[in-house]
Structure formats: C-alpha cells, structure tokens
Design an enzyme around this catalytic site. Structure first.
Site: not given
Length: 184
Positions: A62, A67, A110-111, A152-153, A156
């Site tokens: 995701g 991000q 997480c990226l 999670h997304e 963000h």
C-alpha cells in the site's frame, strides 16, 4: 505499507506510470493531514498510476499520497486478505468507517521506514469508503492483512505513521531502532 513477504517486481510489471521518490520518516509531509481531492481528471488518474508503480518498485502492499510528498487524500493497495484473496485498487478521499473484531498483533512495516518491522496491534476487520479516480463511490472491506493495510494507509492520510500506535516497551524498542537506522 511494506509487503509482509516481498514478491519482486513481477507483480507490477508493465503497469503504466512513473515511480516517484518515497518520503522517509522525518519528512514533515508524513505528519500532515491530507487535503481532500477535489478535481477528478486525467492528472489524478496518472497520479494513481504513478503511485502503483512506486509501490510495486518498493515491493509494497500500500502507498498513501503523502508518502510521495503530496498531501492529497488517496492511497493504492495490492494485498491479500486472511483467506488468500488478492485485492488491488485505490481509494480517493477514504474514510475508515469500521475497524473492529479481534485485535491482532503482527509484524508491520512501512515504505517510509524501510527495512524496519514492529509488532503492531490492528483490528482484524476494516471498512473504508471513498471514491475512485473518476469520482464514483467505492466501499472496500478487508480482513486479516488487508484490514491491516486499510488501517495503515488511512492512518497515513491523517498524518500518522504506524509506530504511533505502539506503546510501552514496543514503542521504546521501535524508537531506538529508528534512531539507529537513521545513523547508519
């Protein structure tokens, strides 16, 4: 969100779009609540394509708008639920309307914090409502890992990073690992 088990680039091979740099923890845009998307046009569709390519190149499950440095409320995803069903899509102006069921504590990544994974509590079921890139209503419901991804997304987009949900010893260990990673 970092993929639980990397699968390589084959999953996103041939997807149109251009990869964009992913912002790392410490970049203020990750702590900024995202603005709603108001214009639904070809530029938004290209942005969604770019986000998919960026997510696939980083081997993610995701990716949220902030991000890649855009405080715009949208995310893309490609992950499996607890029954092994693959879910691929995007949500613009998402709202987490349900997060319930058992609380599962599992490793999450997480990226924007590459290479780090911490046991993170998440609900086993989640529902997100919003629209697609053409402005049509969407409702996405997930269980297991997919529910984790949806939570999670959307976090963000509110200016949160998953480690914000940790407490006690888990939070202290995560903060220590993040500091060491930044040094090294």
């Amino acid at each position: 969100m970092a993929r639980a088990t990397p699968r390589g680039r084959a999953r996103g091979a041939g997807h149109p779009g251009t990869a964009r740099p992913i912002r790392r923890l410490g970049d203020p845009v990750l702590r900024t609540a995202c603005d709603p998307v108001r214009t639904f046009d070809a530029a938004l569709e290209r942005l969604v394509d770019d986000m998919f390519v960026t997510m696939y190149e980083a081997e993610g499950a995701g990716l949220a708008g902030n991000q890649i440095g855009l405080a715009r409320s949208l995310f893309v995803y490609d992950c499996e639920d607890d029954k092994g069903r693959r879910h691929v899509g995007h949500v613009v102006n998402p709202v987490l309307v349900a997060a319930d069921g058992d609380t599962l504590v599992e490793p999450e990544g997480c990226l924007s914090l590459p290479g780090l994974r911490f046991d993170t509590p998440r609900y086993a079921h989640a529902v997100v409502e919003g629209v697609d890139a053409k402005g049509r209503p969407v409702r996405v419901e997930g269980t297991g890992y997919f529910a984790r991804c949806l939570q999670h997304e959307t976090g963000h987009l509110d200016g949160r990073v998953y480690v914000d949900g940790l407490d006690g010893d888990a939070r202290r260990a995560a903060m220590r690992a993040i500091r060491e990673s930044a040094r090294g």
